[in-house]
Structures are given as structure tokens and as C-alpha cells.
Scaffold this motif. Structure first.
Motif, PDB file in Angstrom:
ATOM      1  N   HIS A 212       5.512  -1.094   9.093  1.00  0.00           N
ATOM      2  CA  HIS A 212       5.000  -2.512   8.822  1.00  0.00           C
ATOM      3  C   HIS A 212       6.144  -3.458   8.023  1.00  0.00           C
ATOM      4  O   HIS A 212       7.190  -3.233   7.640  1.00  0.00           O
ATOM      5  CB  HIS A 212       3.695  -2.220   7.448  1.00  0.00           C
TER       6      HIS A 212
ATOM      7  N   THR B  90      -3.034  -7.231   3.797  1.00  0.00           N
ATOM      8  CA  THR B  90      -4.107  -6.424   4.025  1.00  0.00           C
ATOM      9  C   THR B  90      -3.820  -5.811   5.482  1.00  0.00           C
ATOM     10  O   THR B  90      -4.616  -4.843   5.731  1.00  0.00           O
ATOM     11  CB  THR B  90      -5.424  -7.300   4.096  1.00  0.00           C
TER      12      THR B  90
ATOM     13  N   ALA C  54      -1.648   6.033   1.909  1.00  0.00           N
ATOM     14  CA  ALA C  54      -2.640   5.640   2.624  1.00  0.00           C
ATOM     15  C   ALA C  54      -2.673   6.184   4.117  1.00  0.00           C
ATOM     16  O   ALA C  54      -3.821   6.575   4.805  1.00  0.00           O
ATOM     17  CB  ALA C  54      -2.603   4.074   2.780  1.00  0.00           C
ATOM     18  N   THR C  55      -1.497   6.535   4.515  1.00  0.00           N
ATOM     19  CA  THR C  55      -1.124   6.968   5.965  1.00  0.00           C
ATOM     20  C   THR C  55      -1.496   8.411   5.805  1.00  0.00           C
ATOM     21  O   THR C  55      -2.263   9.182   6.684  1.00  0.00           O
ATOM     22  CB  THR C  55       0.403   6.845   6.351  1.00  0.00           C
TER      23      THR C  55
ATOM     24  N   THR D 130      -5.404   8.776   5.607  1.00  0.00           N
ATOM     25  CA  THR D 130      -5.934   8.291   6.965  1.00  0.00           C
ATOM     26  C   THR D 130      -5.716   9.476   8.053  1.00  0.00           C
ATOM     27  O   THR D 130      -6.741   9.986   9.009  1.00  0.00           O
ATOM     28  CB  THR D 130      -5.360   7.117   7.555  1.00  0.00           C
TER      29      THR D 130
ATOM     30  N   HIS E 128       3.588   3.361   1.487  1.00  0.00           N
ATOM     31  CA  HIS E 128       2.375   3.541   2.679  1.00  0.00           C
ATOM     32  C   HIS E 128       2.026   4.965   2.830  1.00  0.00           C
ATOM     33  O   HIS E 128       1.303   5.240   3.515  1.00  0.00           O
ATOM     34  CB  HIS E 128       2.753   2.832   3.813  1.00  0.00           C
TER      35      HIS E 128
ATOM     36  N   GLY F 205      -2.586  -1.887   5.547  1.00  0.00           N
ATOM     37  CA  GLY F 205      -3.755  -0.910   5.722  1.00  0.00           C
ATOM     38  C   GLY F 205      -4.612  -0.714   6.674  1.00  0.00           C
ATOM     39  O   GLY F 205      -4.771   0.294   7.394  1.00  0.00           O
TER      40      GLY F 205
ATOM     41  N   VAL G  22      -2.368   0.762   9.737  1.00  0.00           N
ATOM     42  CA  VAL G  22      -2.144   2.227   9.400  1.00  0.00           C
ATOM     43  C   VAL G  22      -3.398   2.841   9.801  1.00  0.00           C
ATOM     44  O   VAL G  22      -3.300   3.985  10.679  1.00  0.00           O
ATOM     45  CB  VAL G  22      -2.110   2.706   7.927  1.00  0.00           C
TER      46      VAL G  22
ATOM     47  N   GLU H 126      -7.410 -10.625   8.349  1.00  0.00           N
ATOM     48  CA  GLU H 126      -6.378  -9.671   7.579  1.00  0.00           C
ATOM     49  C   GLU H 126      -5.284 -10.752   7.338  1.00  0.00           C
ATOM     50  O   GLU H 126      -4.765 -11.563   8.302  1.00  0.00           O
ATOM     51  CB  GLU H 126      -5.855  -8.551   8.255  1.00  0.00           C
TER      52      GLU H 126
END
Length: 307
Positions: A161, A290, A60-61, A64, A57, A293, A296, A286
């Protein structure tokens, strides 16, 4: 010659400094993915997000965090993905099981039919070493990040997560590991060991009421992580792999991440004060895939919000 830690990943795109470290607590090798914000180190150091499952992750983190950091009321953090020296997603998923779970009660696996069929579930050596993992985070990783990258020792977030969310909730629940300022548990696997953390939540609540817990906490789950909306949706491809539908139904009903996470939060809400706040959010439409994401995005905004 380029070191293994510097080589470009063939499976995961990681735009960060990669640092390999050996734990002084369990002797295991870890790979840290470190992304430093642009600009000078602020007074006190950068706020730090310690991200469990960095192999999975981190990208994506970090994206973001950099985007949210453009807002004037949101900090731009130092992001530290805690992972393993591998470029294989499957390898990272397998090795994490030992680090991100507590020891289990005798008979729990044997008496939980769907759990018995999970890969490696009956091999105790592959589970139950979360204490040494968190000691590694606090004793080996945090001091290095604070010394080498300007991490703020008084503004640290732990985020994870699934089993990483379980580990986050466990750290909050355990005085030895309750050393973070923000906790973000996304779809936490609170079902582990037959919901032990929920059963023992009264001890955490007493600590909060006694003023021994100073933290902000966010816990989330996906709407479809509950009975009636199986994850993953059963298909012929799963059947071909030998995964039986009845096991999927039993697993979803047993785990019910929506109910479990809400119960954990609801048990602590009455103890909120100026020094302890806890929030829960359900991500509409979700599921377990999903919600990671979605969690996050909400988690970074929550942890880094400074009005």
C-alpha cells in the motif's frame, strides 16, 4: 530469557511467528511476521503473500486471508509480513522510506514545494534504495520461506500500500524483480520521482506483448485520493502542527492517485492475454487511510481466487 523477536508487542497485536533476518544485500535488519495456514502443506507448497509494510498491515491481511480461505474457490495462503525489528508504528513508517523508493531525478524535490516540506525529503540517504530491498526479498527472504515453511515458489504474490504499492508496481516494471505471479498495488505512490514509472511504461508494455510477463495484477485507489477530496481533510489540528492548507491542496492535486493508477492500468490493458491480466478498482468513499484496509480485502480475494 525471551528474545526480542519473541516478545509481545506493546503497540501492535501480532499473532504470528516472528523471524529476524539480516539482509545480505544492504546489511539492514528485517523482521518477518509469518502466519502459516492450518492443515497439511498442499502439493507444490502454500501460496505465499509477501506483504510489504508488515508492521502496519500484517494483522488485517492475515485475518482477511484466513476468512477468505474458508471459501472453496479461494486459497488459504502463507502470509509473510516484511517489516522491521520495532514495535513502533512511527519508527516503521520512517525507516521504510529508504527501502520503498527509487532514486530521484536531480532537482525534483527542490522544484516540488510541498515535497520539500515533508520530513526528511531533502536527505537523499533516506530514499532511493528499493533495488536492494527487492533483492533482499528475492534473495534472502523468499528462499527461507520456501525452505522453512513450505512456500510455493510458483505461486507468490507481492502486495503493498502507498509506497509499498509503488514498490509493487516497480517490481512488475523491472525484469530483475519481476519474479511474482500476482501483484497487488493498493493506492500506489506512482507520483514518486515525478511519475517515472508511468513515463517509462512503454518498456513494460513491450515486454508483455513479447510474452515476457506472466502475471495477474490488481491496482486500486480510493475515490477520495483525488483533487477535491484532500487527504487528510484539513483541520485545526493540522494547522497547529505547522501543516499549511496550501501544501495539502498542492500535494493532493500533484499526487492524484486515482488518475495516476488508472493511467498505469489503462496503458497496459490493450496488452492483456492468457498470460497477463490487469484490473483496476476504485474504492468508493475511501481516502488514503481507509483504502489500505479495503485494498487488502479485495487484494487477497483477487490473488488467492482459484475458480
Amino acid at each position: 530469557m525471551m528474545s526480542d523477536a519473541s516478545k509481545q508487542s506493546s503497540e501492535m497485536a501480532v499473532n504470528a511467528e516472528r523471524v529476524d533476518i539480516r539482509s545480505s544485500f544492504n546489511g539492514k535488519d528485517y523482521r518477518l511476521f509469518v502466519s502459516v495456514p492450518s492443515g497439511p502443506v498442499p502439493d507444490g507448497g502454500y501460496p505465499v503473500v509477501y506483504l510489504i509494510d508488515g508492521n502496519l498491515h500484517f494483522g488485517a491481511t492475515t485475518d482477511t486471508a484466513r476468512l477468505q480461505g474458508r471459501w472453496v474457490d479461494t486459497c488459504d495462503p502463507l502470509v509473510v509480513g516484511i517489516g522491521y525489528p520495532t514495535d513502533s508504528v512511527n519508527a516503521a513508517l520512517n525507516v521504510r522510506n529508504m527501502d520503498l523508493t527509487m532514486p530521484v531525478r536531480p532537482g525534483w524535490i527542490e522544484n516540488t514545494p510541498w515535497m520539500k516540506k515533508m520530513a526528511g525529503a531533502d536527505a537523499g540517504i533516506k530514499h532511493g534504495k528499493v533495488d536492494d530491498y527487492l533483492r533482499t526479498v528475492l534473495g534472502d527472504i523468499r528462499p527461507r520461506i520456501e525452505a522453512d515453511y513450505g512456500g510455493n515458489p510458483n505461486d507468490a504474490t507481492l502486495m503493498g500500500h502507498s509506497l509499498g504499492g509503488l514498490t509493487t508496481a516497480y517490481a512488475l516494471s523491472t525484469p530483475e524483480f519481476r519474479k511474482f505471479d500476482q501483484y497487488v498495488a493498493i493506492s500506489p505512490s506512482l507520483w514518486w520521482n515525478d511519475f517515472t514509472l508511468i513515463d517509462e511504461i512503454g518498456t513494460l508494455r513491450k515486454d508483455i506483448e513479447a510474452g515476457r510477463v506472466k502475471a495477474r495484477v490488481l491496482m486500486t485507489a480510493g475515490e477520495h485520493e483525488a483533487p477535491g477530496e484532500m487527504f487528510p481533510h484539513y483541520s485545526e489540528k493540522l494547522a497547529a502542527m505547522g501543516v499549511e492548507k496550501k501544501d495539502m491542496v498542492e500535494m493532493t492535486a500533484y499526487c492524484d492517485l486515482v488518475d495516476a493508477t488508472q493511467r498505469f492500468v489503462d496503458a497496459l490493458r490493450p496488452a492483456q492475454s492468457e498470460t497477463f491480466q490487469i484490473e483496476y478498482f476504485t474504492h468508493p468513499r475511501e481516502d488514503h487511510r481507509t483504502a489500505a484496509g479495503a485494498g487488502v480485502v479485495r487484494g487477497i480475494t483477487f490473488a488467492m481466487y482459484r475458480p
